[in-house]
Scaffold this motif. Structure first.
Motif, PDB file in Angstrom:
ATOM      1  N   GLY A 171      -6.150   2.969   3.085  1.00 40.36           N
ATOM      2  CA  GLY A 171      -5.474   1.752   2.652  1.00 40.36           C
ATOM      3  C   GLY A 171      -5.549   1.626   1.150  1.00 40.36           C
ATOM      4  O   GLY A 171      -6.173   2.450   0.484  1.00 40.36           O
ATOM      5  N   GLY A 172      -4.906   0.599   0.622  1.00 35.01           N
ATOM      6  CA  GLY A 172      -4.841   0.460  -0.824  1.00 35.01           C
ATOM      7  C   GLY A 172      -3.934   1.525  -1.412  1.00 35.01           C
ATOM      8  O   GLY A 172      -3.186   2.179  -0.678  1.00 35.01           O
ATOM      9  N   ARG A 220      -9.040  -1.659  -1.855  1.00 36.86           N
ATOM     10  CA  ARG A 220      -8.123  -2.469  -2.667  1.00 36.86           C
ATOM     11  C   ARG A 220      -8.555  -2.559  -4.124  1.00 36.86           C
ATOM     12  O   ARG A 220      -7.884  -3.190  -4.930  1.00 36.86           O
ATOM     13  CB  ARG A 220      -8.017  -3.874  -2.053  1.00 36.86           C
ATOM     14  CG  ARG A 220      -7.457  -3.853  -0.649  1.00 36.86           C
ATOM     15  CD  ARG A 220      -6.067  -4.455  -0.581  1.00 36.86           C
ATOM     16  NE  ARG A 220      -5.255  -3.783   0.419  1.00 36.86           N
ATOM     17  CZ  ARG A 220      -5.228  -4.104   1.711  1.00 36.86           C
ATOM     18  NH1 ARG A 220      -5.957  -5.094   2.163  1.00 36.86           N
ATOM     19  NH2 ARG A 220      -4.449  -3.434   2.528  1.00 36.86           N
ATOM     20  N   ARG A 269      -3.524   4.974   0.269  1.00 39.52           N
ATOM     21  CA  ARG A 269      -3.122   5.105   1.664  1.00 39.52           C
ATOM     22  C   ARG A 269      -2.305   6.383   1.851  1.00 39.52           C
ATOM     23  O   ARG A 269      -1.454   6.719   1.038  1.00 39.52           O
ATOM     24  CB  ARG A 269      -2.276   3.903   2.081  1.00 39.52           C
ATOM     25  CG  ARG A 269      -1.867   3.926   3.551  1.00 39.52           C
ATOM     26  CD  ARG A 269      -0.947   2.757   3.857  1.00 39.52           C
ATOM     27  NE  ARG A 269      -1.708   1.521   4.017  1.00 39.52           N
ATOM     28  CZ  ARG A 269      -1.804   0.852   5.173  1.00 39.52           C
ATOM     29  NH1 ARG A 269      -1.194   1.288   6.239  1.00 39.52           N
ATOM     30  NH2 ARG A 269      -2.495  -0.255   5.240  1.00 39.52           N
ATOM     31  N   ASP A 304       0.809  -1.221   0.000  1.00 37.77           N
ATOM     32  CA  ASP A 304       0.000   0.000   0.000  1.00 37.77           C
ATOM     33  C   ASP A 304       0.844   1.274   0.000  1.00 37.77           C
ATOM     34  O   ASP A 304       0.485   2.250  -0.626  1.00 37.77           O
ATOM     35  CB  ASP A 304      -0.877   0.039   1.269  1.00 37.77           C
ATOM     36  CG  ASP A 304      -2.117  -0.825   1.130  1.00 37.77           C
ATOM     37  OD1 ASP A 304      -2.250  -1.496   0.086  1.00 37.77           O
ATOM     38  OD2 ASP A 304      -2.927  -0.835   2.067  1.00 37.77           O
ATOM     39  N   CYS A 305       1.940   1.279   0.738  1.00 35.54           N
ATOM     40  CA  CYS A 305       2.680   2.538   0.908  1.00 35.54           C
ATOM     41  C   CYS A 305       3.687   2.742  -0.206  1.00 35.54           C
ATOM     42  O   CYS A 305       4.463   3.693  -0.175  1.00 35.54           O
ATOM     43  CB  CYS A 305       3.332   2.622   2.286  1.00 35.54           C
ATOM     44  SG  CYS A 305       4.820   1.625   2.446  1.00 35.54           S
TER      45      CYS A 305
END
Lengths: 108, 434
Positions: B374-375, B69, B378, A41-42
């Motif tokens: 998130g995903g 997501r 984020r 994700d990051c």
């Protein structure tokens, strides 16, 4: 650039061996090849623990231990952390890691 | 039947009830104190259509995760634009074009593949390792602000601590040397109000004016860095190069929107988290006591920060829009359904975080909270935010003691917005630690 191979064992047991280049991170190799559970994700900045893997015992020494920034991130998922835990975005692939095998840790 | 919460020894948090039929997230009372509303949604209607707001509120952890997501089915671009200056958008845009140097849509509030290009340009600047290098300077700023207030005995922590610290940190990172902190705070609120859904037309015009001022201020900075690059984030963005051959640089519009996003996101939300920290210290003496013994324990401080973000996430609701008909959490949503992801509700879900209203720094799954979203979207500044809050916690606990709220909890006022849950003013008294 040299062609390497690394193997991910996904959470459901599926074994995925993928091609990678030296200089890539293990996360990039996994995500780029659609390995299930390598979410990153990051974007690979060691800030989220969504590329968490367990390094195969035979490879632990070659891969090395997390530094303290990474260890702090791993502490946030201590329910699934093991002694062999690493964040794939912090593992830079080299010729020495050709054949590396890891298991993808569960996330959510 | 005994509720599981009671069996587990937690305070009963309440479930269900008529609040869903009669209430809305934009009712001022619910907006300020939304826990019962969240509880009711999770229990009775996890994807709840709030008719007043005209949005589906997504309240459960798993649904939020799966939406995040899948950025193609659940578009940030569409969701954000449907939210932005809602009800007044054309007029708002005209004001910016006429008086603000232009209308600059938020480049980061976009979908892949465009979003991926923008995001890649910014990821490196915010890595956990790079942020670690900033720690000494952040400590200096925090200590300087704290020393200015430590002997006062009583302050509004929003004005005396949270806002000045976060504005100084982000302005330094951006390379802005001269600024008026009051203006920056006013501009920040003017920007965040555009996704808050609780401004009237008069307020919209006032906020648009603030945004015009902000843009002129930032455009002057950007023009300066075009000719005189420095070691700062504005220069990095102005001179950034992507591996995309066709579009190797950011456009001027993109640069303005990104600098503006960094400035705003870099102070408003982190300031709220710091204010929440004082709220916890003043209302949970046990937590304050543990921290007092642990000012040098980095692991515990990190866990404090994460639990603070879980229990009181500053950003509580960001939007998405469905790009096709899709089933989520057992509900069939039409194409074009406007969703609000209720992060604060997910962080309160009992089967993910047992005893969710307990401030427990030893949770084994702390990293799973969704305070940063998130995903692929984020929060990009999460490492900087964590660092700022951790340093603030360490230095506050080293210097101050005996925290006490100077107003009753029920009198705390929150900004009117669905996007964040931000304390407007928090008078706290304390003594210097001896």
């Amino acid at each position: 650039m040299s062609a390497l191979e690394v193997t991910f064992v996904e959470e459901d047991g599926t074994v995925r061996t993928v091609a990678a280049d030296a200089g890539q991170t293990l996360m990039e190799a996994g995500k780029g090849n659609g390995v299930v559970g390598i979410l990153a994700d990051c974007g690979g900045s060691c800030a989220c623990a969504t590329c968490h893997v367990y390094v195969d015992a035979d490879w632990l020494e070659a891969v090395g231990a997390p530094d303290d920034v990474e260890a702090e991130m791993l502490d946030m998922v201590s329910d699934v952390r093991r002694d062999t835990s690493r964040l794939a975005c912090q593992i830079r692939l080299t010729d020495r890691l050709n054949g590396l095998r890891v298991a993808v840790a569960p996330y959510a | 039947m005994v509720a599981t919460t009671e069996a587990a020894g937690c305070p009963f948090t309440g479930k269900g009830g008529p609040i869903l039929e009669t209430g809305s997230l934009i009712d001022p009372e619910i907006s300020a104190r939304p826990k019962a509303y969240y509880d009711a949604m999770r229990a009775d209607d996890p994807i709840h259509l709030d008719p007043k707001l005209g949005m589906y509120l997504v309240s459960r952890f798993d649904d939020i995760q799966s939406i995040q997501r899948d950025p193609i089915t659940f578009s940030v671009y569409e969701g954000y634009n449907a939210q932005y200056a809602k009800g007044y958008f054309e007029e708002f845009k005209q004001i910016l074009e006429r008086d603000g140097g232009g209308y600059f849509p938020d480049a980061i509030m976009s979908d892949p593949p465009y979003h991926t290009r923008i995001r890649k340009l910014m990821d490196n600047a915010f890595s956990a390792h790079r942020v670690r290098e900033l720690e000494p300077r952040i400590s200096e700023i925090v200590v300087d602000v704290l020393e200015g207030m430590a002997d006062k005995g009583q302050v509004d922590v929003v004005k005396a601590f949270s806002v000045p610290v976060t504005i100084r940190v982000i302005c330094e990172q951006l390379g802005i040397a001269q600024y008026n902190a009051d203006n920056i705070q006013r501009w920040s609120l003017a920007v965040t109000a555009q996704i808050g859904r609780m401004q009237n037309r008069e307020q919209m015009i006032e906020n648009a004016k603030g945004l015009c001022e902000l843009q002129h201020f930032l455009i002057a900075q950007i023009r300066d860095r075009q000719d005189h690059p420095k070691e700062d984030m504005i220069s990095d963005l102005v001179h950034a190069r992507t591996d995309d051959q066709a579009e190797p640089t950011l456009t001027f519009k993109e640069v303005v929107s990104l600098v503006r996003a960094l400035m705003i996101a870099g102070n408003e939300t982190t300031a709220t988290a710091m204010t929440n920290m004082f709220y916890i210290l003043a209302t949970q003496p046990k937590v304050a006591e543990i921290l007092k013994r642990s000012a040098d324990d980095d692991r515990l401080l990190s866990r404090f920060v994460e639990e603070l973000l879980r229990i009181e996430p500053p950003v509580r609701g960001l939007s998405r829009m469905t790009t096709k008909e899709v089933e989520v959490g057992g509900k069939l949503l039409p194409k074009g359904a406007h969703l609000l992801l209720m992060y604060a509700s997910a962080n309160d879900q009992e089967d993910v975080f047992p005893c969710p209203r307990e401030f427990d720094m030893e949770r084994s799954n702390l990293g799973r909270h969704v305070a940063f979203g998130g995903g692929p979207h984020r929060c990009i500044g999460l490492s900087l935010a964590r660092m700022e809050i951790r340093v603030a916690a360490r230095e506050v606990i080293r210097r101050l003691d005996h925290f006490k709220l100077d107003i009753p909890v029920e009198e705390i006022r929150y900004l009117p917005t669905v996007a964040t849950h931000s304390i407007e003013k928090l008078p706290v008294s304390f003594s210097r630690r001896v």
